[in-house]
Write a protein that holds these residues in place. Structure first.
Motif, PDB file in Angstrom:
ATOM      1  N   UNK A 183      15.828 -10.966   6.795  1.00 21.34           N
ATOM      2  CA  UNK A 183      16.482 -12.048   6.045  1.00 21.34           C
ATOM      3  C   UNK A 183      15.929 -12.165   4.629  1.00 21.34           C
ATOM      4  N   UNK A 228      16.962 -22.174  12.675  1.00 20.71           N
ATOM      5  CA  UNK A 228      17.922 -21.206  12.173  1.00 20.71           C
ATOM      6  C   UNK A 228      19.181 -21.225  13.032  1.00 20.71           C
ATOM      7  N   UNK A 229      20.331 -21.086  12.364  1.00 20.86           N
ATOM      8  CA  UNK A 229      21.568 -20.888  13.090  1.00 20.86           C
ATOM      9  C   UNK A 229      21.647 -19.456  13.609  1.00 20.86           C
ATOM     10  N   UNK A 230      22.680 -19.190  14.423  1.00 15.52           N
ATOM     11  CA  UNK A 230      22.845 -17.844  14.982  1.00 15.52           C
ATOM     12  C   UNK A 230      23.393 -16.869  13.957  1.00 15.52           C
ATOM     13  N   UNK A 270       7.496 -24.530   1.305  1.00 10.68           N
ATOM     14  CA  UNK A 270       8.693 -24.473   2.133  1.00 10.68           C
ATOM     15  C   UNK A 270       9.958 -24.179   1.346  1.00 10.68           C
ATOM     16  N   UNK A 311       8.910 -29.723   8.495  1.00 13.44           N
ATOM     17  CA  UNK A 311       8.797 -28.564   7.618  1.00 13.44           C
ATOM     18  C   UNK A 311       9.077 -27.266   8.339  1.00 13.44           C
ATOM     19  N   UNK A 312       9.511 -27.343   9.584  1.00 13.79           N
ATOM     20  CA  UNK A 312       9.851 -26.154  10.340  1.00 13.79           C
ATOM     21  C   UNK A 312      11.361 -26.111  10.500  1.00 13.79           C
ATOM     22  N   UNK A 313      12.013 -25.089   9.973  1.00 13.19           N
ATOM     23  CA  UNK A 313      13.468 -25.043  10.049  1.00 13.19           C
ATOM     24  C   UNK A 313      13.967 -24.553  11.395  1.00 13.19           C
ATOM     25  N   UNK A 323      16.083 -14.766   1.293  1.00 12.80           N
ATOM     26  CA  UNK A 323      16.410 -16.126   0.869  1.00 12.80           C
ATOM     27  C   UNK A 323      17.447 -16.097  -0.247  1.00 12.80           C
ATOM     28  N   UNK A 332      18.546 -22.968  -1.673  1.00 14.05           N
ATOM     29  CA  UNK A 332      18.244 -24.195  -0.955  1.00 14.05           C
ATOM     30  C   UNK A 332      19.086 -25.325  -1.525  1.00 14.05           C
ATOM     31  N   UNK A 370      18.705 -24.229   3.884  1.00 14.52           N
ATOM     32  CA  UNK A 370      18.541 -22.974   3.173  1.00 14.52           C
ATOM     33  C   UNK A 370      19.525 -21.953   3.747  1.00 14.52           C
ATOM     34  N   UNK A 429      21.001 -11.272   5.753  1.00  9.84           N
ATOM     35  CA  UNK A 429      20.301 -10.172   6.401  1.00  9.84           C
ATOM     36  C   UNK A 429      21.245  -8.987   6.493  1.00  9.84           C
ATOM     37  N   UNK A 473      22.674 -16.477   7.509  1.00 13.43           N
ATOM     38  CA  UNK A 473      22.040 -17.512   8.327  1.00 13.43           C
ATOM     39  C   UNK A 473      21.832 -18.792   7.515  1.00 13.43           C
ATOM     40  N   UNK A 526      16.555 -28.180   7.928  1.00 10.70           N
ATOM     41  CA  UNK A 526      15.348 -28.986   8.034  1.00 10.70           C
ATOM     42  C   UNK A 526      15.770 -30.411   8.345  1.00 10.70           C
ATOM     43  N   UNK A 550      19.750 -15.524  16.587  1.00 11.41           N
ATOM     44  CA  UNK A 550      19.002 -16.305  15.610  1.00 11.41           C
ATOM     45  C   UNK A 550      17.510 -16.014  15.690  1.00 11.41           C
ATOM     46  N   UNK A 578      20.255 -17.687   4.068  1.00  2.00           N
ATOM     47  CA  UNK A 578      19.661 -16.361   4.007  1.00  2.00           C
ATOM     48  C   UNK A 578      20.729 -15.314   4.300  1.00  2.00           C
TER      49      UNK A 578
END
Lengths: 111, 112
Positions: free
Chosen positions: B43, B102-104, A97, B98-100, B45, B48, B33, B37, B88, B92, A42, B35
């Motif tokens: 990644x 992320x999953x693996x 965001x 406002x900082x996400x 987007x 959302x 959200x 990759x 991914x 939030x 991640x 994504x």
């Protein structure tokens, strides 16, 4: 058509060297971010900025610094590179965001 | 802190088969959200989701946000080789973060 640019794309450097990874965006986004990503893993937040002269540390901010003197530019500096810094570094920006736009990344190898 | 789990970690499918990846959070989310990759890429987007129970579609991709806003899924109908990559989720936490996180990610491998 990339609107966010990272240089260099690849970098091999010796232990102890000071390096700066460049990131620039042309979208006028206030919010910019640096992430570290190991293969198959991640994304981990290193630093982020919500505007000029505003920077905050993320989860993996140790041994690195950032600056935000201009809206479009958000460089990341490793003061003393170590083999543990070997990874991919991704820069991103966003507006309100709603979705992050990522750069192509810098693949760093420290030998 | 915020914990997010994505399953499965890897999924092999034959071209034409369907694919689903799940994103589960330990806490209630404000939004999520997704994504994609590609191998060797960065990644990109996709979408959302904000509302409880929300379902959004993009061609063969269907995104769903759970009623409790703790989980989400991405479903691809009739996979193609162009769908190969890692998907991914970025969550939030509710309460104004406002900082996400992320999953693996789930790596999709499509066999022709």
């Amino acid at each position: 058509e990339a609107d966010i640019y990272q240089t260099p794309r690849y970098l091999v450097i010796g232990t102890g060297k000071k390096i700066t990874l460049e990131c620039s965006q042309t979208m006028g986004h206030d919010k910019m971010y640096w992430y570290q990503q190991d293969p198959g893993m991640e994304l981990h937040l290193i630093h982020y900025s919500y505007g000029v002269n505003s920077t905050e540390k993320g989860d993996l901010s140790s041994e690195s610094t950032v600056s935000r003197i201009r809206t479009e530019h958000f460089p990341l500096t490793l003061e003393s590179a170590r083999p543990s810094h070997t990874s991919q570094y991704l820069c991103a920006s966003s507006e309100n965001h709603y979705g992050y736009t990522f750069g192509s990344g810098t693949r760093l190898t420290v030998v | 802190g915020q914990q997010v789990m994505q399953i499965p970690q890897y999924q092999h499918v034959q071209e034409g088969e369907d694919f689903t990846t799940y994103c589960n959070s330990s806490t209630t989310l404000s939004n999520i959200q997704w994504y994609k990759q590609r191998p060797g890429g960065h990644p990109v987007f996709l979408i959302q989701l904000v509302k409880s129970g929300e379902v959004k579609k993009q061609k063969r991709l269907t995104f769903q946000f759970g009623e409790a806003k703790k989980n989400s899924s991405l479903h691809i109908t009739a996979t193609q080789t162009t769908d190969v990559g890692t998907y991914f989720c970025a969550v939030f936490a509710s309460g104004g973060s406002y900082i996400p996180t992320f999953g693996r990610g789930t790596s999709l491998i499509v066999h022709p």
